[in-house]
Scaffold this motif. Structure first.
Motif, mmCIF file in Angstrom:
data_model
loop_
_atom_site.group_PDB
_atom_site.id
_atom_site.type_symbol
_atom_site.label_atom_id
_atom_site.label_comp_id
_atom_site.label_asym_id
_atom_site.label_seq_id
_atom_site.Cartn_x
_atom_site.Cartn_y
_atom_site.Cartn_z
ATOM 1 N N GLN A 127 0.849 -1.191 0.000
ATOM 2 C CA GLN A 127 0.000 0.000 0.000
ATOM 3 C C GLN A 127 0.889 1.246 0.000
ATOM 4 O OE1 GLN A 127 -3.471 -0.374 -0.004
ATOM 5 N NE2 GLN A 127 -2.909 -2.527 -0.243
ATOM 6 N N HIS A 128 0.370 2.343 -0.560
ATOM 7 C CA HIS A 128 1.095 3.610 -0.577
ATOM 8 C C HIS A 128 0.196 4.687 0.008
ATOM 9 C CE1 HIS A 128 4.335 2.029 -3.093
ATOM 10 N NE2 HIS A 128 3.377 1.330 -3.684
ATOM 11 N N ASN A 129 0.780 5.520 0.876
ATOM 12 C CA ASN A 129 0.028 6.587 1.530
ATOM 13 C C ASN A 129 0.964 7.762 1.784
ATOM 14 O OD1 ASN A 129 -1.638 8.195 3.032
ATOM 15 N ND2 ASN A 129 -2.015 6.700 4.644
ATOM 16 N N ASP A 130 0.831 8.831 1.009
ATOM 17 C CA ASP A 130 1.652 10.042 1.175
ATOM 18 C C ASP A 130 3.151 9.744 1.216
ATOM 19 O OD1 ASP A 130 -0.576 11.742 1.244
ATOM 20 O OD2 ASP A 130 -0.823 11.453 3.411
ATOM 21 N N HIS A 184 7.073 -1.228 6.942
ATOM 22 C CA HIS A 184 6.869 0.054 6.272
ATOM 23 C C HIS A 184 8.170 0.787 6.065
ATOM 24 C CE1 HIS A 184 7.501 2.664 9.850
ATOM 25 N NE2 HIS A 184 7.117 1.582 10.499
#
Length: 123
Positions: free
Chosen positions: A101-104, A122
């Protein structure tokens, strides 16, 4: 109180069903040095830092994660500078892994050890 008496986390205890199998999995798949293994526990070191993982055998149905509204939530997160490479390594070794997953600018994924314990990685 302006300062804490706590300096750092020394170790996390993780429940496992088969201690020897689990110790070798953490050593061989996660690459953590196995410092000690006896019938009561296994001690693994995380790189050069003070942190240890202690594997503790138990016949109980218990995990190192918890649930929120019936959904598993991790309690231990690791860091890796090579998220795609680590994800592929775990996939190649048939480890249960979720998609990256990618977040900011923050990439992460979740995986499970052979005992069903859920963790996050992460960077």
């Amino acid at each position: 109180m302006s300062t804490s008496f706590i300096e750092q986390v020394h170790y996390n205890r993780i429940p496992v069903k088969d201690l020897e199998l689990s110790a070798h999995w953490y050593r061989d798949i996660l690459g953590l040095p196995l410092l000690s293994l006896n019938e009561e526990l296994a001690i693994l070191k995380i790189n050069d830092g003070p942190s240890l993982l202690i594997l503790v055998p138990t016949p109980d149905e218990t995990y190192a994660h918890f649930t929120i509204n019936g959904t598993q939530a991790f309690s231990i997160a690791f860091t890796s500078q090579d998220i795609p490479g680590f994800h592929q390594h775990l996939t190649d070794h048939k480890v249960k892994v979720d998609d990256i997953q990618h977040n900011d600018g923050h990439a992460y994924f979740h995986f499970h050890d052979p005992n069903g314990n859920k963790f996050q990685v992460h960077w």
